[in-house]
Design a protein around this motif. Structure first.
Motif, mmCIF file in Angstrom:
data_model
loop_
_atom_site.group_PDB
_atom_site.id
_atom_site.type_symbol
_atom_site.label_atom_id
_atom_site.label_comp_id
_atom_site.label_asym_id
_atom_site.label_seq_id
_atom_site.Cartn_x
_atom_site.Cartn_y
_atom_site.Cartn_z
ATOM 1 N N LEU A 12 0.536 -1.277 -0.407
ATOM 2 C CA LEU A 12 0.058 -0.360 0.241
ATOM 3 C C LEU A 12 0.919 1.079 0.088
ATOM 4 C CD1 LEU A 12 -2.410 -0.950 2.928
ATOM 5 C CD2 LEU A 12 -2.897 -1.325 0.020
ATOM 6 N N LYS A 13 0.457 2.229 -1.331
ATOM 7 C CA LYS A 13 1.812 3.058 -1.218
ATOM 8 C C LYS A 13 0.741 4.518 -0.936
ATOM 9 C CE LYS A 13 5.608 0.624 -3.016
ATOM 10 N NZ LYS A 13 6.239 1.104 -2.820
ATOM 11 N N ASP A 14 0.994 5.773 -0.469
ATOM 12 C CA ASP A 14 0.913 6.559 0.412
ATOM 13 C C ASP A 14 -0.506 6.552 0.816
ATOM 14 O OD1 ASP A 14 3.016 8.011 -0.713
ATOM 15 O OD2 ASP A 14 2.535 7.899 -2.867
ATOM 16 N N VAL A 15 -0.522 5.751 2.123
ATOM 17 C CA VAL A 15 -1.874 5.848 2.517
ATOM 18 C C VAL A 15 -2.299 7.336 2.963
ATOM 19 C CG1 VAL A 15 -3.342 4.873 3.872
ATOM 20 C CG2 VAL A 15 -1.654 3.239 2.844
ATOM 21 N N LYS A 16 -3.481 7.910 3.160
ATOM 22 C CA LYS A 16 -3.626 9.039 4.246
ATOM 23 C C LYS A 16 -5.229 9.074 4.823
ATOM 24 C CE LYS A 16 -1.654 12.556 0.486
ATOM 25 N NZ LYS A 16 -1.003 11.564 -0.385
ATOM 26 N N ILE A 17 -4.818 9.265 6.085
ATOM 27 C CA ILE A 17 -5.786 9.986 7.444
ATOM 28 C C ILE A 17 -6.085 10.564 7.438
ATOM 29 C CG2 ILE A 17 -6.790 8.371 9.338
ATOM 30 C CD1 ILE A 17 -3.925 6.144 8.869
ATOM 31 N N SER A 18 -7.264 11.069 7.557
ATOM 32 C CA SER A 18 -7.875 12.275 8.002
ATOM 33 C C SER A 18 -8.491 12.121 9.184
ATOM 34 C CB SER A 18 -8.729 13.409 6.345
ATOM 35 O OG SER A 18 -9.263 12.834 5.979
ATOM 36 N N GLY A 19 -8.734 12.932 10.311
ATOM 37 C CA GLY A 19 -10.109 12.488 10.803
ATOM 38 C C GLY A 19 -10.746 13.981 11.877
ATOM 39 N N ALA A 48 -0.908 12.448 18.808
ATOM 40 C CA ALA A 48 -1.241 11.184 18.153
ATOM 41 C C ALA A 48 0.223 10.980 17.500
ATOM 42 C CB ALA A 48 -2.526 11.857 16.727
ATOM 43 N N ARG A 49 0.896 10.231 17.663
ATOM 44 C CA ARG A 49 1.924 10.385 16.882
ATOM 45 C C ARG A 49 2.360 10.084 15.595
ATOM 46 N NH1 ARG A 49 5.997 6.349 20.431
ATOM 47 N NH2 ARG A 49 5.682 7.579 21.713
ATOM 48 N N GLY A 50 2.758 10.334 14.856
ATOM 49 C CA GLY A 50 2.939 10.460 13.559
ATOM 50 C C GLY A 50 2.071 11.257 12.733
ATOM 51 N N CYS A 51 1.294 11.662 13.564
ATOM 52 C CA CYS A 51 0.442 12.690 12.736
ATOM 53 C C CYS A 51 0.460 13.751 12.584
ATOM 54 C CB CYS A 51 -1.188 11.940 13.142
ATOM 55 S SG CYS A 51 -0.777 10.198 12.903
ATOM 56 N N LYS A 52 -0.472 14.519 12.300
ATOM 57 C CA LYS A 52 -0.048 16.353 12.236
ATOM 58 C C LYS A 52 -1.719 16.681 13.041
ATOM 59 C CE LYS A 52 2.604 17.930 8.891
ATOM 60 N NZ LYS A 52 3.279 18.494 7.726
ATOM 61 N N GLU A 105 -0.668 10.424 7.412
ATOM 62 C CA GLU A 105 0.281 9.659 6.096
ATOM 63 C C GLU A 105 1.152 8.621 6.823
ATOM 64 O OE1 GLU A 105 1.918 12.422 3.231
ATOM 65 O OE2 GLU A 105 -0.131 13.490 3.741
ATOM 66 N N VAL A 106 0.910 7.839 5.702
ATOM 67 C CA VAL A 106 1.897 6.424 5.561
ATOM 68 C C VAL A 106 2.499 6.096 4.230
ATOM 69 C CG1 VAL A 106 1.787 4.171 6.075
ATOM 70 C CG2 VAL A 106 0.440 5.129 7.255
ATOM 71 N N LYS A 107 3.809 5.820 4.585
ATOM 72 C CA LYS A 107 4.025 6.156 2.939
ATOM 73 C C LYS A 107 4.283 4.449 2.519
ATOM 74 C CE LYS A 107 6.024 9.987 2.722
ATOM 75 N NZ LYS A 107 5.548 11.072 1.303
ATOM 76 N N GLU A 108 4.169 3.616 3.498
ATOM 77 C CA GLU A 108 4.188 2.269 3.200
ATOM 78 C C GLU A 108 3.413 1.338 3.728
ATOM 79 O OE1 GLU A 108 7.123 -1.336 0.721
ATOM 80 O OE2 GLU A 108 7.007 0.909 -0.229
ATOM 81 N N VAL A 109 2.583 0.372 3.714
ATOM 82 C CA VAL A 109 2.803 -0.899 4.679
ATOM 83 C C VAL A 109 2.791 -1.606 3.310
ATOM 84 C CG1 VAL A 109 0.746 -1.933 5.507
ATOM 85 C CG2 VAL A 109 0.719 0.987 4.790
ATOM 86 N N PRO A 110 3.139 -2.825 3.594
ATOM 87 C CA PRO A 110 3.889 -4.510 2.597
ATOM 88 C C PRO A 110 2.661 -4.891 3.348
ATOM 89 C CG PRO A 110 5.660 -2.994 4.384
ATOM 90 C CD PRO A 110 4.536 -2.239 5.001
ATOM 91 N N ARG A 111 2.936 -6.209 2.601
ATOM 92 C CA ARG A 111 1.675 -7.008 2.281
ATOM 93 C C ARG A 111 2.268 -7.601 3.552
ATOM 94 N NH1 ARG A 111 2.384 -12.155 0.740
ATOM 95 N NH2 ARG A 111 4.414 -11.606 0.187
ATOM 96 N N ASN A 112 0.996 -7.972 4.207
ATOM 97 C CA ASN A 112 0.985 -8.754 5.129
ATOM 98 C C ASN A 112 1.088 -7.767 6.600
ATOM 99 O OD1 ASN A 112 -0.046 -11.340 4.482
ATOM 100 N ND2 ASN A 112 1.712 -12.390 3.986
ATOM 101 N N HIS A 113 1.800 -6.301 6.212
ATOM 102 C CA HIS A 113 1.863 -5.801 7.940
ATOM 103 C C HIS A 113 0.430 -4.996 7.901
ATOM 104 C CE1 HIS A 113 5.528 -7.041 6.464
ATOM 105 N NE2 HIS A 113 6.095 -6.519 7.818
#
Length: 338
Positions: A266-273, A284-288, A297-305
Motif C-alpha cells: 500500500l503506497k501513500d496511505v492518507k488518514i484524516s479525522g 497522535a504520534r506520527g500525525c499532524k 500519512e504512511v508512505k508504505e504498508v508492506p503486504r501482510n503488515h
C-alpha cells in the motif's frame, strides 16, 4: 473502562476496500491446461486460435517436477497468454503446507507482472489407486481432507497474498470433503466435461474457470474463464487491498489500524479525522493535528503488515457522546463513546 457510574460504549468498526469480485458473463474467455503429457506446444497457434490463458502443471506431491514446465510456462507468456501454475495434490504423502511450499519453490509463486494467475491446487479423484492402495479420497476422512486443503491454501495465501484457485469436481468434493463450504474465498476451477458446468460444490455460488473437455481445437484441456477478458487480467493482477478498523477505547483514546490484506504494498496511505462532541486532539504520534482536526500519512504498508495510530483527546465536558470521524481512502469510520 471508565470507573464509577459512567459506562463506556466501545465502537469497533471494520471496513475493506480494494479488489472487486469476478463477475459472471454469458460467454467465457477460452484457455487451456497442459502438463508434460501434452508434449511440445505451438503456443502461437493457441493464441491465434483464440486462447487467452493457460494453466501449466508445475509439481505433484513433494517429489515430482514437470520437466517441460519452464518451456511451457515461458512459451505461454511469450505468446501473450496469461498463465498460471498448478499443483497436483497427493494428500496421503505429506501435509498441505509442505506441498504448498514445494509448489511455491518450483514454479507456483505468484508475481505481480500482469501475466500470472494465482496458483492452483488440483485436488481430485486418486488416479493411483492400484499403486498406493488408497481410495478416491487418498485414505483421508472428510475432516482430515478439509484440514489438508486449508493448510495448503492458507500457506499459499500467506506467501503470496493471493487465494489459491481450487480445481476439483463436484462429485469428488461432496464425497471427500463432505461438501465443505469453507473455501468460498478461493476461486473455483470446475472440472466437468460436457455442455454446461452443472451443479457446483457447496463452497461456491459460481465457478471462475470451467474445464469442459479433455481435448479440443486448442492444445491440452479445453477451458473457459467465467467473465470478460478485462476481468481475467484483473484476476492476474488485482488492485491493492486494505482493511481499515477503528476502536473507541475510552472517551479520550481511539485507535485506527490499516492492514494490508492484498497482494501489493500500500503506497501513500492518507488518514484524516475530525473529533466531535466538544473535544480536541492532544496527542497522535506520527500525525499532524490542530484543534479537532487530524491528518496522518504512511508512505508504505508492506503486504501482510499493518500500521496502528493511537489518538488521544481532551473532552470539554464529562457527559454526552464524543468521538471522531475518520476517512481512509474510500472508507469512512465513526468511532464514538459516551
Amino acid at each position: 473502562m471508565i470507573s464509577g457510574v459512567k459506562r463506556l460504549l466501545l465502537f469497533a468498526v471494520i471496513a475493506t476496500f480494494g479488489m472487486s469480485g469476478v463477475a459472471q458473463a454469458a460467454d467465457g474467455v477460452p484457455g487451456v491446461d497442459v502438463s508434460n503429457w501434452t508434449g511440445d506446444i505451438d503456443w502461437a497457434s493457441v493464441a491465434s486460435g483464440g486462447g487467452k490463458f493457460a494453466f501449466v502443471q508445475a509439481t505433484e506431491g513433494t517429489n515430482y517436477l514437470n520437466p517441460s514446465f519452464d518451456a511451457q510456462y515461458g512459451g505461454a507468456a511469450d505468446a501473450g497468454l496469461i498463465r498460471g501454475a498448478y499443483h497436483f495434490a497427493q494428500p496421503h504423502e505429506s501435509n498441505g503446507a509442505a506441498q504448498a511450499d514445494y509448489f511455491l519453490q518450483n514454479g507456483g509463486n505468484w508475481v505481480a507482472d500482469g501475466l500470472t494467475l494465482p496458483g492452483v491446487l488440483d485436488i481430485e479423484d486418486n488416479p493411483y489407486k492400484d499403486k498406493n492402495g488408497k481410495n478416491s479420497c487418498y485414505g483421508l476422512s472428510t475432516a482430515d481432507m478439509v484440514t489438508w486443503i486449508k493448510d495448503f491454501t492458507t500457506k499459499y495465501q500467506q506467501a503470496t497474498g493471493r487465494h489459491a484457485i481450487i480445481y476439483t469436481t463436484t462429485s469428488w468434493w461432496r464425497t471427500c470433503t463432505g461438501n465443505s463450504g469453507k473455501f468460498a474465498a478461493n476461486p473455483l476451477w470446475l472440472a466437468r466435461w460436457g455442455g454446461d458446468p452443472g451443479e457446483l460444490p457447496k463452497s461456491w455460488k459460481k465457478h471462475t474457470f470451467w474445464q469442459s473437455a479433455e481435448k479440443g481445437t486448442l492444445a491440452g484441456g479445453q477451458n473457459s474463464f467465467n467473465g470478460s477478458e478485462s476481468q481475467l487480467k484483473e484476476l492476474a493482477n488485482p488492485p491493492a487491498k486494505a482493511t481499515v478498523s477503528g476502536t473507541a477505547k475510552s472517551r479520550t483514546t481511539y485507535t485506527i489500524t490499516v492492514a494490508n490484506t492484498g497482494p501489493h504494498p500500500l503506497k501513500d496511505v492518507k488518514i484524516s479525522g475530525r473529533t466531535f462532541g466538544g473535544q480536541r486532539v492532544v496527542w497522535a504520534r506520527g500525525c499532524k493535528f490542530s484543534g479537532t482536526a487530524l491528518k496522518c500519512e504512511v508512505k508504505e504498508v508492506p503486504r501482510n503488515h499493518k500500521v496502528t495510530f493511537t489518538i488521544k483527546t481532551r473532552p470539554s465536558r464529562s457527559k454526552g457522546t464524543v468521538g471522531i470521524n475518520v476517512t481512509v481512502g474510500p472508507v469512512k469510520l465513526t468511532l464514538k463513546a459516551r
